[in-house]
Design an enzyme around this catalytic site. Structure first.
Site, PDB file in Angstrom:
ATOM      1  N   GLN A 188       0.839  -1.206   0.000  1.00  0.00           N
ATOM      2  CA  GLN A 188       0.000   0.000   0.000  1.00  0.00           C
ATOM      3  C   GLN A 188       0.870   1.251   0.000  1.00  0.00           C
ATOM      4  O   GLN A 188       1.753   1.411   0.849  1.00  0.00           O
ATOM      5  CB  GLN A 188      -0.931   0.067   1.206  1.00  0.00           C
ATOM      6  N   CYS A 229      -6.952   7.221   4.585  1.00  0.00           N
ATOM      7  CA  CYS A 229      -6.388   7.616   5.884  1.00  0.00           C
ATOM      8  C   CYS A 229      -6.729   9.070   6.195  1.00  0.00           C
ATOM      9  O   CYS A 229      -6.462   9.962   5.387  1.00  0.00           O
ATOM     10  CB  CYS A 229      -4.876   7.418   5.881  1.00  0.00           C
ATOM     11  N   HIS A 270     -13.824   1.111   2.891  1.00  0.00           N
ATOM     12  CA  HIS A 270     -14.073   1.125   4.332  1.00  0.00           C
ATOM     13  C   HIS A 270     -15.416   1.845   4.482  1.00  0.00           C
ATOM     14  O   HIS A 270     -15.529   3.028   4.161  1.00  0.00           O
ATOM     15  CB  HIS A 270     -12.931   1.863   5.042  1.00  0.00           C
ATOM     16  N   ASN A 319     -14.898  -3.333   3.769  1.00  0.00           N
ATOM     17  CA  ASN A 319     -14.088  -3.280   4.994  1.00  0.00           C
ATOM     18  C   ASN A 319     -14.815  -2.453   6.056  1.00  0.00           C
ATOM     19  O   ASN A 319     -15.551  -1.527   5.744  1.00  0.00           O
ATOM     20  CB  ASN A 319     -12.725  -2.647   4.661  1.00  0.00           C
ATOM     21  N   GLY A 320     -14.547  -2.823   7.321  1.00  0.00           N
ATOM     22  CA  GLY A 320     -15.048  -2.025   8.435  1.00  0.00           C
ATOM     23  C   GLY A 320     -15.922  -2.835   9.376  1.00  0.00           C
ATOM     24  O   GLY A 320     -16.993  -3.307   8.980  1.00  0.00           O
ATOM     25  N   ARG A 375      -8.732  -4.740  12.493  1.00  0.00           N
ATOM     26  CA  ARG A 375      -8.413  -4.885  13.914  1.00  0.00           C
ATOM     27  C   ARG A 375      -8.634  -6.299  14.436  1.00  0.00           C
ATOM     28  O   ARG A 375      -7.826  -6.795  15.235  1.00  0.00           O
ATOM     29  CB  ARG A 375      -9.236  -3.874  14.732  1.00  0.00           C
TER      30      ARG A 375
HETATM   31  C1  LIG Z   1      -3.466   0.595  13.953  1.00  0.00           C
HETATM   32  C2  LIG Z   1      -4.141   0.841  12.631  1.00  0.00           C
HETATM   33  C3  LIG Z   1      -3.403   1.332  11.568  1.00  0.00           C
HETATM   34  C4  LIG Z   1      -4.014   1.533  10.318  1.00  0.00           C
HETATM   35  N1  LIG Z   1      -3.236   1.917   9.267  1.00  0.00           N
HETATM   36  C5  LIG Z   1      -3.770   1.961   8.022  1.00  0.00           C
HETATM   37  C6  LIG Z   1      -2.954   2.158   6.870  1.00  0.00           C
HETATM   38  O1  LIG Z   1      -1.728   2.262   6.945  1.00  0.00           O
HETATM   39  N2  LIG Z   1      -3.581   2.206   5.658  1.00  0.00           N
HETATM   40  C7  LIG Z   1      -4.941   2.073   5.528  1.00  0.00           C
HETATM   41  O2  LIG Z   1      -5.461   2.123   4.410  1.00  0.00           O
HETATM   42  N3  LIG Z   1      -5.725   1.870   6.596  1.00  0.00           N
HETATM   43  C8  LIG Z   1      -5.166   1.776   7.830  1.00  0.00           C
HETATM   44  N4  LIG Z   1      -5.953   1.476   8.904  1.00  0.00           N
HETATM   45  C9  LIG Z   1      -7.390   1.226   8.700  1.00  0.00           C
HETATM   46  C10 LIG Z   1      -7.649  -0.262   8.427  1.00  0.00           C
HETATM   47  O3  LIG Z   1      -7.008  -0.671   7.254  1.00  0.00           O
HETATM   48  C11 LIG Z   1      -9.156  -0.526   8.300  1.00  0.00           C
HETATM   49  O4  LIG Z   1      -9.653   0.199   7.216  1.00  0.00           O
HETATM   50  C12 LIG Z   1      -9.934  -0.127   9.564  1.00  0.00           C
HETATM   51  O5  LIG Z   1      -9.285  -0.581  10.737  1.00  0.00           O
HETATM   52  C13 LIG Z   1     -11.367  -0.675   9.520  1.00  0.00           C
HETATM   53  O6  LIG Z   1     -11.359  -2.072   9.449  1.00  0.00           O
HETATM   54  P1  LIG Z   1     -11.653  -2.990  10.761  1.00  0.00           P
HETATM   55  O7  LIG Z   1     -12.937  -2.496  11.356  1.00  0.00           O
HETATM   56  O8  LIG Z   1     -11.729  -4.383  10.244  1.00  0.00           O
HETATM   57  O9  LIG Z   1     -10.498  -2.762  11.708  1.00  0.00           O
HETATM   58  C14 LIG Z   1      -5.379   1.280  10.153  1.00  0.00           C
HETATM   59  C15 LIG Z   1      -6.113   0.783  11.231  1.00  0.00           C
HETATM   60  C16 LIG Z   1      -5.507   0.553  12.455  1.00  0.00           C
HETATM   61  C17 LIG Z   1      -6.314  -0.023  13.595  1.00  0.00           C
END
Ligand SMILES: Cc1cc2nc3c(=O)[nH]c(=O)nc-3n(C[C@H](O)[C@H](O)[C@H](O)COP(=O)(O)O)c2cc1C
Length: 342
Positions: free
Chosen positions: A67, A97, A168, A208-209, A231
């Protein structure tokens, strides 16, 4: 040659500081087929920083998507080309982000306000590589948060060459919320993502999400092409023990936790000999056990000792606190529950 990506039903999300090469190595011992993502790597880090430190990975981590974070078509295309040389399976552009730092650089979620710019970036990356270019975005940003806005964004970006779009399913609020709050406060809008898939049936759409179990991933898969888990994958990596069987038709039995940890112990030794700090690897194993007897003692021993030049056997010593029957259990039945069965 077709650049259409493989239709991975499930992936583990890019997560800064979490999905580094060591965590990905660990996950790969649990699931061979799930698509993994790197943390976001900025174009500046690759073009002006220690490229190898950011991009090197172990061959067993494939399939793996790199990414990128950036907004400059030339820089992104150069980084995509370098990523291809390193052996990445796909290159993904971060358009999700919301952090202040990322906004200062004018990339991440704020790019949802300028789909044409994203299209330029995608087109440049696409023409510089032979591997698929994909995009990860949000439902929208304030002022551009209607389904029509998302639909326009998806059309413009896919016309430019993006082959899979991960959404997301929340908007990103660009002021007043931290990145962590931006992952919980804006409500999830799965229906919008389903609608996008209905509108663009030929495009690969990944949702996602907020997805915490493989059962719920399976439910979403009747309406989208893929599901990305963030997560929950970090908090409970063994959630993926049956992912290869459920989503990729594999027939091998999942490894036991002990088998996975034995391989990790070897990995820690090898990487430490090569100069890595053991704590950089062991930190990812702190949360591997939940609700099982001894988990707290396991965590405490690792936390206390991992930073201070630990013995090579530290991981095995910590595992002694975990009941053998738990470590040796085949995880066939525990398909999607977080937590232990003991
Ligand atoms: C610690 C952390 C770091 C993240 N860093 C990125 C990242 O570098 N790039 C990105 O696109 N999303 C990043 N995200 C978002 C996740 O990729 C994802 O979209 C978000 O956590 C929602 O998905 P989930 O509910 O399954 O956790 C990050 C999330 C967390 C918790």
């Amino acid at each position: 040659m077709s650049k259409r990506p493989k239709p991975y039903a499930i992936s583990v999300a890019p997560m800064m500081d979490w999905t580094d090469r060591h965590f990905r190595y660990f996950l790969r011992l649990i699931t061979k087929r799930t698509l993994l993502y790197t943390e976001m790597v900025t174009t500046g880090a690759i073009l002006r920083g220690d490229k190898h430190r950011h991009l090197a990975f172990h061959q067993t981590e494939s399939p793996i998507a790199l990414q990128l974070g950036g907004d400059h078509p030339e820089h992104l295309s150069e980084c995509a080309r370098i990523g291809e040389e390193y052996g990445y399976s796909e290159i993904n552009l971060n358009v999700g982000c919301p952090s202040d730092k990322v906004q200062e650089g004018n990339f991440g979620a704020c790019l949802m306000g300028t789909p044409e710019r994203v299209a330029e970036c995608v087109a440049a990356m696409d023409s510089a590589t032979r591997i698929p270019i994909t995009v990860k975005c949000r439902i929208g940003i304030p002022g551009k948060d209607r389904l029509e806005d998302l639909s326009d964004f998806i059309r413009i970006v896919s016309d430019a060459g993006a082959k899979r779009i991960t959404v997301h399913a929340r908007i990103a609020i660009l002021e007043g919320l931290s990145p962590a709050q931006n992952r919980t406060v804006p409500p999830l809008r799965y229906e919008d993502v389903y609608e996008i898939k209905r509108s663009y049936p030929d495009l690969l759409i990944e949702l996602n999400g907020g997805i915490k179990t493989l059962d719920s991933a399976s439910d979403h898969l009747s309406r989208v092409d893929g599901v990305m888990i963030g997560r929950a994958a970090y908090e409970n990596p063994f959630l993926f023990a049956n992912a290869d069987r459920i989503f990729f038709g594999e027939t091998d039995s999942p490894k036991t936790r002990r088998e996975v940890f034995d391989s990790m112990a070897e990995y820690v030794t090898k990487r430490t000999e090569e100069g890595e700090k053991p704590s950089r690897i062991l930190r990812h194993l702190l949360g591997a056990f939940h609700e099982v007897r001894g988990a707290r003692l396991y965590r405490r021993l690792l936390t206390e000792k991992m930073h201070r030049n630990p013995e090579p056997r530290l991981l095995q010593d910590a595992l002694r606190f975990i009941p053998s029957e738990y470590l040796d259990q085949r995880l066939e039945k525990e398909i999607s529950r977080i937590g232990s069965v003991l």
